[in-house]
Design an enzyme around this catalytic site. Sequence first.
Site, PDB file in Angstrom:
ATOM      1  CG  ASP A  91     -15.504   1.925 -23.344  1.00 41.26           C
ATOM      2  OD1 ASP A  91     -15.172   2.685 -24.271  1.00 41.26           O
ATOM      3  OD2 ASP A  91     -16.308   2.251 -22.446  1.00 41.26           O
ATOM      4  CD  GLU A 104     -10.792   6.105 -26.028  1.00 46.05           C
ATOM      5  OE1 GLU A 104     -10.776   5.988 -24.800  1.00 46.05           O
ATOM      6  OE2 GLU A 104     -11.592   5.509 -26.757  1.00 46.05           O
ATOM      7  CG  ASP A 150     -19.560   7.541 -25.113  1.00 43.76           C
ATOM      8  OD1 ASP A 150     -19.808   6.361 -25.431  1.00 43.76           O
ATOM      9  OD2 ASP A 150     -18.890   7.852 -24.113  1.00 43.76           O
TER      10      ASP A 150
HETATM   11  C1  GLC Z   1     -18.039   4.682 -22.302  1.00 42.63           C
HETATM   12  C2  GLC Z   1     -18.432   3.880 -23.534  1.00 42.63           C
HETATM   13  C3  GLC Z   1     -19.870   3.483 -23.434  1.00 42.63           C
HETATM   14  C4  GLC Z   1     -20.101   2.711 -22.143  1.00 42.63           C
HETATM   15  C5  GLC Z   1     -19.661   3.537 -20.931  1.00 42.63           C
HETATM   16  C6  GLC Z   1     -19.722   2.751 -19.632  1.00 42.63           C
HETATM   17  O1  GLC Z   1     -18.708   5.892 -22.294  1.00 42.63           O
HETATM   18  O2  GLC Z   1     -18.184   4.586 -24.702  1.00 42.63           O
HETATM   19  O3  GLC Z   1     -20.230   2.712 -24.542  1.00 42.63           O
HETATM   20  O4  GLC Z   1     -21.438   2.377 -21.995  1.00 42.63           O
HETATM   21  O5  GLC Z   1     -18.322   3.977 -21.116  1.00 42.63           O
HETATM   22  O6  GLC Z   1     -18.929   1.640 -19.675  1.00 42.63           O
END
Ligand code: GLC
Length: 818
Positions: A429, A432, A505
Amino acid sequence: MAESEKKEEIASEVLTEETLDNIQHVNNPVLDVPAIEKKYLGKPTSYVKSNNAFIFSDGKASVEVKVFADEIIRVRLAPQSSFLDDFSYALKKDLDLHPTSFSLEETDDAYLVKTAVVVCRIQKADFLVVFENVEGKVFNADHKPLHWEENVDFGGYYVYCTKKATADEAFFGLGDKSSNLNLRGRRFSNWNSDTYGFGFNQDPLYKTIPFYIGVTGGDAYGIFFDNTFKTFFDFAAEKNDRTSYWSEGGEMQYYYIHGPQMMDVVKRYHDLTGTHYMPPLWAIGYHQCRWSYYPEANVRDVADQFRKRQIPCDAIYLDIDYMDGYRCFTWNKRYFPDPKKMIADLAANGFKTVVMIDPGIKVDEDYWVFKEGKENRYFCRRGDDYFMEGYVWPGRCQFPDYTNPKVREWWGTLYRGLVEDGVAGVWNDMNEPAVFGRGTFPGDVRHYYEGFRGSHRKAHNIYGMQMVRSTYDGLKKLQRNKRPFTITRAAYAGTQRYSSVWTGDNIATWEHLRIGILQLQRLSVSGLSFCGTDIGGFTGEPDGELYTRWMQFGVFSPFMRVHSAGDTRDREPWSFGPEWEAICKKFIELRYKLLPYIYTAFWRQHKYCEPILRPIALLEQEKASNLQREEEFAFGHNILVSPVLNPGQQSKIVYLPEGDWYYYFDNTIYHGGQELQIDTPLDKMPIFVRAGSVIPEYPVMQYTGEKHIDALRLNIYFGERRQDSDLYIDHGDTFAYEQSVYNEKHFIVEGKKDCLTVMQNQEGLYNERFDTYKIYFIGLPFNVNKIDVDGVSISVLRDEDNMPYFSVEKEFRKLTIA
Ligand code: GLC
């Protein structure tokens, strides 16, 4: 401040900038600053041939036209006649493309680069490039010659291509954009961005897939603009008669991909950028996620609830809170005193454990990952050679440069501990990359870029892809012959070779359910078929109805996972009360019944480059420029769905493509080529099966592999048109399929008024564990007198519900029922 609020605040800052940027675009057509001087190609005056390529020159600038295949031609521009290094992260390594033949012809007014299928015409008067088929029909033509800016203020070249757009031309593709399927009339940019709570038409989002499909006069072609800098696309938005794409740097380099079917274009795009590896079977089951399940007792409780309530589930996710102070590759021992034991217990109960890993490494001299990274100079550095620092979940962080193979190798080894603990999958995650406060890295950050060094402006859009690549490669080594499961938020074209993706998200609203349906179809035709949304919506609160309708769509999402933000209420299938739980359970069970069909769709993707989700425009191309029911799509080859998009909706209009279709829940047959009003009570959704299909079905299991299957059920739907279906079977979790250890079965079904024949042929070396098929016929228009299997007649049997079926040896070649 809660973490999600902190993030929201930061995200809204980023959003404001972005919104402003858009407003300036729109409201500022008349600039009182001097127009930016663009340089255009002159006239082509000479050319040279070099292997599969022809290089044309106007005396100063050069254009290379390279023939990759009969249907794929690449065009590159070198304003000063020196091309950049021919390197791409997007292309698969073992590119195996060859034209059957090609030639160059010169006429009075053009140079013609010809293949067996396509003519690329380079006009002598103006250097315009036109792509036609061999019959002379124009598929795609330049509106202006290739052009560029050499303005040093912009830090290099801006490169532009402007094509003609015909009046009926429709545009598809471009990855995860949250817009209507047909992109016509819109502008987009590609700059991977952490876009918490994004909205309809918000742009850019998390992924960069600079590939689109144009459909003009009923024919399709594709353009893949392989440039990792920030890129822009205008689909007949500023001017109705033209489509442009451009970039803030790098080279104008695009592939023209010939159709004429959209499916051909999509397949050929996969020929360039690769397909998904076969996922482990468990990865396409139902997954339960949350930010975050902790401590251990909570994780165990969720798992137990699934089993107690008999709701199938294959995986549980651990979000950032399992770590020690958000330090990647560590455990918070207060919450998880014995992770190995917990994971083993979960595994014994049929659950795989998937954990989150982010790129930000906490600056902490006592933390081994930071120390190793620092000592080896694996982290990204600024222009002045200081390490780049930014704040993410752990606080002050440094970030690995995944564009360096050595760093990727190192990162891959870091998973050793987690793999030894029994972790089965990894979720990458914030890649980007996201940095709190400032959005992402500063532009002067240096990247190794496989030796073709560049700043962050060049590497930004491939950072996440290279991160998940190193995760995938690392897991593959550590897990020996097991298939890794990885999921990433950021991606660039070609990421399918290393990972599945989700759309980030989203929000718990009906509008977002619709956006998700559009995004997954778009991702699927853009190479990323293994995709899903956060079912139920990440932020905000769905009610039981929205959650359940989203779950229904989830059954037909290649990746099926419920996930939600930390500050939301419970989101397990039972969280909304017994009425909703019962419907969700029924639909999750449907997912498990369809697993052999879904697994086959993954195989068709892997081997034959067929997207898993197929928009109506791809099924009936003449509908492309006037697409009505955008939320409808085919899931694999033989199932069509139209998710319900509104609260309280008791019925909806569904368009059925040509052919006959069975309504899944009661086997009513409908003729296609028309719109129908279909009832949509809460426990149903419009699901249709193509007449003539063979749909394999597993018994409901609580997790993949729970039950041994002695006889595989096949549902054979009567149809009068000759219809093909496939069934793919293998070990489910090894790479033996690369050595042909699989079994691919091909069925042809053909019905007449008084009989139906089913032919089967198969290939591959795998010997599946069942011996017979349990065949159910659906929709037979005649009473059965006789069934004949390879010359031997067999009799009808009755199952526990008194339904008639036939037990047929799995090797059968021809079956006739009359
Ligand atoms: C980001 C991700 C989400 C995750 C959060 C905490 O917002 O997109 O899926 O739960 O980070 O790690």
